[in-house]
Design a protein around this motif. Structure first.
Motif, short mmCIF file in Angstrom:
data_model
loop_
_atom_site.label_atom_id
_atom_site.label_comp_id
_atom_site.label_asym_id
_atom_site.label_seq_id
_atom_site.Cartn_x
_atom_site.Cartn_y
_atom_site.Cartn_z
N GLU A 211 -21.24 19.41 -24.40
CA GLU A 211 -20.50 20.48 -23.53
C GLU A 211 -21.18 20.77 -22.26
OE1 GLU A 211 -17.85 24.60 -23.60
OE2 GLU A 211 -18.70 23.60 -25.59
N ASN A 214 -21.81 18.19 -19.80
CA ASN A 214 -20.46 17.75 -19.12
C ASN A 214 -20.44 19.05 -17.77
OD1 ASN A 214 -18.25 16.00 -19.40
ND2 ASN A 214 -18.94 16.36 -21.57
N ALA A 215 -20.94 20.22 -18.43
CA ALA A 215 -20.94 21.36 -17.47
C ALA A 215 -22.00 20.91 -16.25
CB ALA A 215 -21.18 22.67 -18.16
N LEU A 217 -22.90 18.25 -15.24
CA LEU A 217 -22.58 17.38 -14.30
C LEU A 217 -21.71 17.99 -13.28
CD1 LEU A 217 -21.52 14.00 -16.26
CD2 LEU A 217 -22.83 14.39 -14.16
N ARG A 218 -20.50 18.73 -13.89
CA ARG A 218 -19.49 19.43 -13.00
C ARG A 218 -20.49 20.09 -11.85
NH1 ARG A 218 -16.83 19.89 -17.95
NH2 ARG A 218 -17.30 22.10 -18.26
N GLY A 219 -21.61 21.05 -12.25
CA GLY A 219 -22.22 21.98 -11.67
C GLY A 219 -22.80 21.22 -10.43
N SER A 221 -22.12 17.70 -9.45
CA SER A 221 -21.46 16.98 -8.68
C SER A 221 -20.86 17.21 -7.43
CB SER A 221 -20.32 16.12 -9.72
OG SER A 221 -19.44 17.31 -10.07
N GLU A 222 -21.06 18.66 -7.22
CA GLU A 222 -20.44 19.10 -5.71
C GLU A 222 -20.97 18.45 -4.84
OE1 GLU A 222 -20.54 23.41 -5.77
OE2 GLU A 222 -19.32 23.65 -7.45
N SER A 225 -22.92 12.34 -6.71
CA SER A 225 -21.94 11.41 -7.15
C SER A 225 -22.69 10.38 -8.15
CB SER A 225 -21.28 10.57 -5.79
OG SER A 225 -21.13 11.35 -5.00
N PRO A 260 -13.19 13.74 -18.36
CA PRO A 260 -12.29 14.44 -17.47
C PRO A 260 -12.42 16.04 -17.49
CG PRO A 260 -10.88 13.05 -18.83
CD PRO A 260 -12.28 13.05 -19.26
#
Length: 260
Positions: A211, A214-215, A217-219, A221-222, A225, A260
């Motif tokens: 988890e 994933n977080a 990555l989201r942080g 990926s702004e 890429s 996703p």
């Protein structure tokens, strides 16, 4: 052995087994509470906000900066890196020894082959590099003698003392007032290094580590890429053709796709 002795032995084995399981659980929790990133000075800035993200998950994030991919790989093999950056050539050529670690993001990168200002590159020139394989492909001149260094100061001093005729360095070490640019990596179609995460953090979707990854990555990926597929596959093909690797890899082998 008496019946009482057997009972005592069985009790001891049970208690020992429970103790071992508790120790394993505590170790697992301890490992998951600390996320270590091994990277270079070129990429350290990408991760400056991750300690704040880590606090949200109760995970301490630390960033260890190294000069070379060799040092970064040593940190990984010693169990001292949960994520690490590598150039794509080193990553693919050592993939079989990375224990199912996978790239998750591309890190925009430039590398420069430089000489001292106003100097002329002699035949059979000595060039200081951090990572020989990568430099060989970007420079592309087999007549040059590439000498590997582990320390930025040693390599810079060798250039100043005339022991080296040029350097292959990351963009953040390039100084256009001191250096003449010979080749930069994007001239050779190389635009990004890779951020790689170890298998423990991406293997089990039920874990806090998964988890957090994933977080993470989201942080990130702004501004970042996933690795470019065409570029990565082109490098893989080049290494396979030159027998630097014995196996062809698919993009899915090398790159982890998050939920996703």
């Amino acid at each position: 052995m008496t019946q009482k002795g057997k009972q005592l032995l069985i009790t001891f084995i049970i208690l020992f087994s429970i103790g071992a399981l508790v120790l394993m659980w505590q170790t697992s929790i301890s490992n998951a509470s600390h996320f270590k990133i091994a990277t270079t000075s070129q990429h350290a800035g990408h991760f400056k906000n991750l300690p704040v993200l880590g606090k949200q998950y109760g995970i301490e994030v630390s960033i260890d900066v190294y000069d070379t991919s060799r040092e970064i790989l040593q940190a990984f093999y010693a169990g001292e890196a949960d994520a690490f950056s590598l150039d794509a050539y080193t990553y693919i050529s050592t993939y079989h020894r990375l224990n199912l670690s996978k790239a998750i993001l591309g890190l925009p990168s430039k590398y420069y082959f430089i000489t001292p200002k106003e100097s002329v590159l002699p035949a059979r020139a000595n060039i200081g590099v951090y990572d020989t394989l990568f430099a060989t492909y970007i420079i592309g001149d087999p007549t040059l003698n590439l000498l590997a260094y582990d320390d930025e100061r040693q390599m810079t001093a060798a250039l100043e003392e005339g022991l080296l005729d040029g350097l292959f360095i990351p963009e953040n070490l390039y100084d256009d007032t001191q250096h003449t640019l010979v080749i930069q990596s994007d001239y050779r179609g190389y635009y990004e290094d890779l951020l790689i995460v170890t298998e423990d953090w991406i293997s089990d979707p039920s874990t806090d580590a998964f988890e957090f990854t994933n977080a993470l990555l989201r942080g990130l990926s702004e501004n970042l890429s996933p690795p470019d597929e065409e570029s990565l596959m082109s490098i893989m093909t080049r290494l396979f053709t030159d027998v630097q690797i014995s196996t062809r890899y698919y993009y899915e082998d090398l790159v982890w796709t998050p939920d996703p």
